[in-house]
Design an enzyme around this catalytic site. Structure first.
Site, PDB file in Angstrom:
ATOM      1  NE  ARG A   1     -17.838 119.623  24.643  1.00 31.06           N
ATOM      2  CZ  ARG A   1     -18.666 119.583  25.677  1.00 31.06           C
ATOM      3  NH1 ARG A   1     -19.645 120.452  25.762  1.00 31.06           N
ATOM      4  NH2 ARG A   1     -18.521 118.693  26.623  1.00 31.06           N
TER       5      ARG A   1
ATOM      6  NE  ARG B   1     -21.266 116.412  33.837  1.00 30.92           N
ATOM      7  CZ  ARG B   1     -21.254 116.911  32.601  1.00 30.92           C
ATOM      8  NH1 ARG B   1     -21.780 116.236  31.608  1.00 30.92           N
ATOM      9  NH2 ARG B   1     -20.691 118.073  32.361  1.00 30.92           N
TER      10      ARG B   1
ATOM     11  CG  ASP C   1     -27.017 122.403  26.354  1.00 30.62           C
ATOM     12  OD1 ASP C   1     -26.334 121.585  25.707  1.00 30.62           O
ATOM     13  OD2 ASP C   1     -26.535 123.124  27.247  1.00 30.62           O
TER      14      ASP C   1
ATOM     15  CB  CYS D   1     -21.150 115.391  27.751  1.00 34.15           C
ATOM     16  SG  CYS D   1     -22.320 115.390  29.114  1.00 34.15           S
TER      17      CYS D   1
ATOM     18  CE  LYS E   1     -23.782 120.928  33.629  1.00 35.20           C
ATOM     19  NZ  LYS E   1     -23.102 121.544  32.485  1.00 35.20           N
ATOM     20  CG  ASN E   2     -24.687 125.322  30.671  1.00 39.24           C
ATOM     21  OD1 ASN E   2     -23.988 124.435  31.157  1.00 39.24           O
ATOM     22  ND2 ASN E   2     -25.532 125.097  29.678  1.00 39.24           N
TER      23      ASN E   2
END
Length: 419
Positions: free
Chosen positions: A122, A398, A306, A117, A22-23
């Site tokens: 951030r 997600r 994570d 999230c 995903k990232n």
């Protein structure tokens, strides 16, 4: 609203094929904006965030086609807008990744301030100050970032904090800038390396990705390529944690062991037998004692933030006391209160959690507060006695593709319900 119902106590056993990361796929989809011609991304996971990114590109006028294997082909020749609207950006922070490539190629971009999230502050100031150093004119007005530049100029940028998306955004901007850009204090994550590899295949000139200093020699144009996304190291770690917490055995196929060194070390410290091959990892916790481990999150190659919540869940069931320190995001301990609803013995002191392992936790109604928190609650439910109901699992979707189906294939008693 959809929920997951879990009946705990069954050791997981079997094999699971790991999805694309995903990232990694989100910045790769943003990078297609740089391509002069069609581009195809393969090994794409079927995730909510991927669908949001597709809608974002389509909203900008990019032609996007998805085949049956979920390979995504883009064509920027139809682009008609350089705006990323609030309606999409508010749901996914990674939407800001279209800022750098859109500005670099088209000379302008307008992106809503991001959401995603709720795991802490951030700020995007590193993205914006870096682009300004490359010659962009930037204003922030009414919740939108507006950027203009005839052509960006290469320069030396020292980021005052390690930021993955900041590194990726500036990297994508620099590939079409005039001259040489040097990104100092850059993120070293495997997903940054994957993006740089893809950009180089497209014709970019990047060296140093995966180190704190990345050097980019700007080029005039980039062409489209076929590119395969690297395996998802966090999904891999989560399935291995599911084997550990249930005292089972799981082999992850299509994995990338070299991206998980710090995590595999902690699994071994926790008492697991871990074996690896070129593209697989097997964790065996059968007839072994799960032991508490101390965790401090850190940018790569340190322990990934994570995976913090998943190890927190493991510590809740382990023998001994484990200390978990979160150094990346200040609000990434919201799963603690939910784990305590299940009987976990956790004392929270700021960004540090002291976890005393318990012989048993018990199923309870719990609520996911973010993506990785949802994973920790699912793991706890798999190991707890009785029934656990995990609410707000749109967070889960997600980052994990059909997680309940894949856990069922490993023997878990888990189902998705809609009520």
């Amino acid at each position: 609203m959809e929920k997951l119902i879990i009946e705990g106590g069954t050791p997981l056993n079997g094999e699971v094929v790991i999805s694309g990361a995903k990232n990694a796929v989100l910045p790769l989809l943003a990078a297609t904006l740089l391509a002069d011609g069609k581009m195809t991304i393969k090994n794409v996971p079927r995730l909510r965030d991927v669908n949001t990114t597709i809608r974002l590109l389509q909203g900008m006028g990019v032609s996007v086609k998805v085949n049956d294997d979920y390979h995504i082909t883009t064509d920027t020749s139809t682009i008609s807008s350089y705006v990323a609207p609030y309606e999409l950006v508010k749901t996914m922070r990674a939407s800001i990744l279209v800022l750098g490539p859109t500005l670099a190629r088209y000379g302008e971009a307008e992106v809503s301030l991001p959401g995603g999230c709720a795991i802490g502050s951030r700020p995007v100031n590193i993205h914006l100050s870096g682009l300004e150093a490359m010659g962009a004119e930037i204003t922030v007005h009414e919740g939108f970032i507006r950027a203009r530049a005839e052509r960006l100029k290469g320069t030396r940028i020292v980021m005052d904090k390690v930021t993955v998306t900041g590194t990726e955004n500036l990297l994508m901007a620099a590939v079409l800038a005039e001259g040489t850009s040097i990104l100092e204090h850059a993120a070293c994550e495997p997903e940054v390396v994957d993006l740089a590899n893809c950009l180089n295949q497209m014709g970019a000139n990047i060296i140093g990705a995966g180190t704190p200093t990345i050097v980019v020699q700007g080029v005039e144009r980039l062409h489209g390529v076929n590119y395969t996304v690297l395996p998802d190291r966090i999904e891999t770690g989560t399935f291995l944690a599911a084997a550990a917490i249930t005292r089972g055995r799981v082999k992850t196929l299509g994995a990338a062991p070299g991206t998980l060194d710090s995590v595999l070390q902690k699994f071994r410290e926790a008492g697991a037998a871990v074996e690896t091959g070129e593209d697989w990892i097997e964790l065996d916790m059968r007839s072994r004692t799960l032991k508490s481990v101390d965790i401090t999150t850190d940018p790569h190659p340190g322990f990934p933030t994570d995976m913090q919540a998943q190890f927190m869940a493991m510590n809740a069931f382990a023998q001994g006391i484990g200390v978990v320190v979160e150094t990346i995001f200040e609000n990434r301990m919201m799963h603690v209160a939910e784990l305590m609803r299940m009987g976990a013995n956790i004392r929270l002191e700021g960004n540090t959690a002291i976890v005393a392992g318990m012989p048993d936790l018990y199923g309870a109604p719990v609520m996911a507060t973010d993506l990785r928190a949802s994973a920790s609650l699912i793991l706890a439910g798999l190991a707890a006695k009785g029934k656990t109901t995990v609410d707000r699992i749109y967070h889960t979707d997600r980052g994990y593709e059909k997680i309940e189906v894949r856990l069922q294939q490993l023997g878990a008693k888990i189902e998705r319900v809609n009520n």
